[in-house]
Design a protein around this motif. Sequence first.
Motif, mmCIF file in Angstrom:
data_model
loop_
_atom_site.group_PDB
_atom_site.id
_atom_site.type_symbol
_atom_site.label_atom_id
_atom_site.label_comp_id
_atom_site.label_asym_id
_atom_site.label_seq_id
_atom_site.Cartn_x
_atom_site.Cartn_y
_atom_site.Cartn_z
ATOM 1 N N UNK A 99 0.837 -1.209 0.000
ATOM 2 C CA UNK A 99 0.000 0.000 0.000
ATOM 3 C C UNK A 99 0.870 1.257 0.000
ATOM 4 N N UNK A 100 1.942 1.251 0.807
ATOM 5 C CA UNK A 100 2.819 2.430 0.869
ATOM 6 C C UNK A 100 3.470 2.695 -0.482
ATOM 7 N N UNK A 101 3.987 1.639 -1.124
ATOM 8 C CA UNK A 101 4.680 1.814 -2.407
ATOM 9 C C UNK A 101 3.719 2.263 -3.494
ATOM 10 N N UNK A 102 2.532 1.662 -3.555
ATOM 11 C CA UNK A 102 1.543 2.087 -4.555
ATOM 12 C C UNK A 102 1.159 3.549 -4.326
ATOM 13 N N UNK A 103 0.999 3.935 -3.060
ATOM 14 C CA UNK A 103 0.671 5.323 -2.752
ATOM 15 C C UNK A 103 1.769 6.286 -3.152
ATOM 16 N N UNK A 104 3.042 5.929 -2.868
ATOM 17 C CA UNK A 104 4.169 6.786 -3.247
ATOM 18 C C UNK A 104 4.273 6.908 -4.764
ATOM 19 N N UNK A 105 4.064 5.793 -5.475
ATOM 20 C CA UNK A 105 4.144 5.836 -6.935
ATOM 21 C C UNK A 105 3.043 6.714 -7.517
ATOM 22 N N UNK A 106 1.836 6.614 -6.942
ATOM 23 C CA UNK A 106 0.727 7.450 -7.429
ATOM 24 C C UNK A 106 1.008 8.923 -7.162
ATOM 25 N N UNK A 107 1.516 9.225 -5.952
ATOM 26 C CA UNK A 107 1.826 10.609 -5.613
ATOM 27 C C UNK A 107 2.934 11.187 -6.479
ATOM 28 N N UNK A 108 4.003 10.390 -6.690
ATOM 29 C CA UNK A 108 5.111 10.862 -7.521
ATOM 30 C C UNK A 108 4.658 11.082 -8.959
ATOM 31 N N UNK A 109 3.813 10.199 -9.459
ATOM 32 C CA UNK A 109 3.309 10.371 -10.816
ATOM 33 C C UNK A 109 2.472 11.627 -10.966
ATOM 34 N N UNK A 110 1.662 11.900 -9.948
ATOM 35 C CA UNK A 110 0.803 13.097 -10.006
ATOM 36 C C UNK A 110 1.641 14.377 -9.957
ATOM 37 N N UNK A 111 2.707 14.360 -9.123
ATOM 38 C CA UNK A 111 3.526 15.571 -8.947
ATOM 39 C C UNK A 111 4.434 15.806 -10.152
ATOM 40 N N UNK A 112 5.115 14.755 -10.600
ATOM 41 C CA UNK A 112 6.152 14.945 -11.623
ATOM 42 C C UNK A 112 5.685 14.683 -13.056
ATOM 43 N N UNK A 113 4.625 13.915 -13.238
ATOM 44 C CA UNK A 113 4.184 13.593 -14.597
ATOM 45 C C UNK A 113 2.746 14.001 -14.872
ATOM 46 N N UNK A 114 2.073 14.499 -13.858
ATOM 47 C CA UNK A 114 0.703 14.957 -14.044
ATOM 48 C C UNK A 114 -0.320 13.854 -14.120
ATOM 49 N N UNK A 115 0.069 12.612 -13.831
ATOM 50 C CA UNK A 115 -0.866 11.489 -13.880
ATOM 51 C C UNK A 115 -0.479 10.478 -12.811
ATOM 52 N N UNK A 116 -1.447 10.026 -12.053
ATOM 53 C CA UNK A 116 -1.164 9.022 -11.014
ATOM 54 C C UNK A 116 -0.783 7.678 -11.617
ATOM 55 N N UNK A 117 -1.080 7.456 -12.905
ATOM 56 C CA UNK A 117 -0.782 6.178 -13.554
ATOM 57 C C UNK A 117 0.612 6.142 -14.180
ATOM 58 N N UNK A 118 1.347 7.247 -14.110
ATOM 59 C CA UNK A 118 2.578 7.385 -14.899
ATOM 60 C C UNK A 118 3.630 6.353 -14.554
ATOM 61 N N UNK A 119 3.768 5.995 -13.304
ATOM 62 C CA UNK A 119 4.885 5.150 -12.888
ATOM 63 C C UNK A 119 4.472 3.706 -12.601
ATOM 64 N N UNK A 120 3.373 3.297 -13.216
ATOM 65 C CA UNK A 120 2.952 1.900 -13.093
ATOM 66 C C UNK A 120 3.201 1.180 -14.410
ATOM 67 N N UNK A 121 3.491 -0.105 -14.310
ATOM 68 C CA UNK A 121 3.764 -0.899 -15.511
ATOM 69 C C UNK A 121 2.554 -0.880 -16.443
ATOM 70 N N UNK A 122 1.388 -0.962 -15.871
ATOM 71 C CA UNK A 122 0.128 -0.840 -16.608
ATOM 72 C C UNK A 122 -0.942 -0.487 -15.594
ATOM 73 N N UNK A 123 -2.001 0.153 -16.066
ATOM 74 C CA UNK A 123 -3.067 0.524 -15.149
ATOM 75 C C UNK A 123 -2.654 1.635 -14.210
#
Length: 884
Positions: free
Chosen positions: A32-56
Amino acid sequence: MEFYFLALLILIMAAALGSGYPVAFALPGAAIITIGLAAGAGYIFAGSTDAYFHSGGPNQWLSAGVTNLRGVYWEVERDTLIAIPLFIFMGIMLQRSKIAEDLLVTMAQLFGPVPGGLGISVVFVGALLAATTGIVGATVVAMGLISLPAMLRNNYSPSLATGTIAASGTLGQIIPPSIVLIILADQLASATDQASTARKALHKEATGELSMPSVFDVASTSAGEMFLGAFIPGLLLVGLYMAYILFYAILRPKNAPAVPYEGKYDSAFLKNVMLTLVPPLALIFLVLGSIIAGIATVNQAGAIGAAGAMIMAGYRLPKGGKSLYYPALLAIAALAVVTFALMNFDMNVKSIDDGTDKLGITLGVVGSVMLLVALVWSCWRVLKIEDTLAGVMLETAKTTSLVFIILLGAAMLTAAFRAFGGEELVKEFLLSLPGGFWMQFFIVMLVIFILGFFLDFIEIAVVVVPIVAPILLADPEANITAVWLGVMIGLNIQTSFLTPPFGFALFYLRGVAPAIVKTVQMYKGVIAFISLQIAALVIVGLYPPLVNYLPNRVSFLSESSPPPRNPKLQLCLEDYVGQQLSQSSATRDAIATARGLDLSVLPKSLAGDLMDGFDQAESAIAELEQAFASAAEVEAAAGEYRPQMKFVRSIEKQIRRAQAEIDEHSTQISRMRDESQATAKATLEAEVAVLEAEIEHLQAEIPGTWADVNKQFLTLTKAENGARNKYRRAADGAYEAPQAVLAVLDANDAFAAMEQPLQDMRATIMTTPEAEAEGLVNDLSKAFGKIEGADDVKKALGKARKALKSKTPDREKAIAEYDNAVEAFEAQQGWRSTANANLRADLEAYVDSIKGTLGVRQQERFTRDQALAMASCTAYHRDISLNF
């Protein structure tokens, strides 16, 4: 970026586990922590919460984790997990009732005079407790408290003593019933589905065919098969332990001396041995025997074990008295009554016909009531004595909760691992290794072995297995069975209890061992037993029938055994038929004898079909020999073809991977229409150009002779498959033709019984109104249609019916057709009688002679000898990679 978050996931999990944070919360928490950090980082740096996931995105993967959690409880196919609390209850109840203590003391007295006898008795008791409890902690603690002081007092080496106790206590992880095997079966059930999908995709890519033959599919496994598969390897491990202790005692008698029994080996001693040993063995027989015999499922066997443990505790916990063994004796009597009823009566309540059925049902009810009384009686005793039942129930709830919470947490962790492309990364790494399947398998087993130094068996089973098992099972080169893979992983996981620094068995033993025993001595003592476990792994790995044979044997001898026409069995079945034909000339002699039969008594069509059947019998033998010859040619050519095929398939795999990247980049490029994306678009176009150049380079590496080599080899395989298919058709025809004639002769009495109804039909046709007569003739025609060989009579009656049914009914025409039917009937009566007298015995002899060879495929089920042959043949892994 996905890789960095994947590394972060593993780092957070490792840090949490290393700090002593509970596993049940460390696994889902890290996810849960890692998924949350990835979503937050994607939103801040790439403008999308999905940016740093392999898919979805985070929502999908958190939902996937929740779905996995629900699946643990709600999927019907995973109800095997219900057995876990039942077996845990059984183990804790037996441990609390001091059965282990009685076994250790008695076996030490029995084996003591033998060199290393105390150590051998510890292994023996460890195996018995493993087959009745499966609780490592309880077993190690019990044996440590009872056996270790006795072994040290008799001058046993501290290293040997502690190593023996720790290793014997872990046998419960591989000897059924085992929680490890239940969890592995649960994980492998879903892994086989993924492996099947992957293998079908591989077959389609390699051959271009839309569907894969079922003979190449991956078979699933169950907890019952896992129990059966682990039984012989478990005994192998016990034998290795005992042999090691015996040789150690012979070589170093001072470190493992014999301990003479001070008492007498008299009837009292024998009575004590029987009372101590027989009940646990009987419980093992009931639990495992019910599974092996197919009487009970794993869940039902767990209930049997829990009830048996309760009854054993009911006479062990009380101090004494005349009624001490009454509940146990009542339970034995109840089982005897129920067994007698099941063996001698039809126990289906819905089909009671007479007094005999009622008597059987009554006996069953009486036996069930007696068993229920015995259980309640024992339960009351266990509840009243030191509140033992409440303690056992509490411990069962705690242990079961621990297991299930870890399963739930692992489901979340697995979802997170896949979210960041971990599964694809592992798959690419394993598939890129040189050496094919066996290198992949070695790496996986090595990783599991190393993880055993730090993780418990549950974490390894539920985290690692879902990731690597589909990859290993999908590989057509080794074509391993799921039960073999599960047992191999189970044997490997067992070392996690012994390997320092975090071997749980060592912790348990350290807690009860006296201070004189140093921790270093304990570590030193388990090294030999870890080596023996590795040796067992190697033996089972090199000889798969040790695992596969027993589940296959039970399957083929069961009521629900696969039929002989099952496509997966045909290669083994043809090998069996070939052996039978080479060992005996009975089939060929029967064919030659049959050709000399006088078939003139039969109608030409029937005689012609029968003669064609004899021709097909000879053709079947010839085609089988041709199939074996073609198979030998394929095997000879495979040595040169296989390396080329592997090389080309590897290049094609790289081409497909590069093409997939091109397709993905092309999709992204097509969506970049804004001028601000020009730089990124140019970068992607450059990558596409590089990938296209790479594909051209890879295609150039494919040997120019590959197309011809592949075509030649496919010609050989098609020749083999063609010969096998021709054999199967011919063998079926060889058996079906005489069976059809015998079926006609078997219907002689039914045919003769139709003479009077046929004679009475004349008057019906002549005097009865046409519409009514048409219905009666139709009924008679249908009656003849149900009789083998009476089609000509049926056909003539059918024409008579049509004459009556037409717009202008014609009784004269109907009578004429009826006369034809009578004529056909009389003709049949003649040749049926003659054929029954002159041909039946010879045809039955012919059918009996070819039944075990050419007629095997036409049987409803295998005979015992055939089933054992199939079990032995299918126990080996057959390489099918040449078909991919």
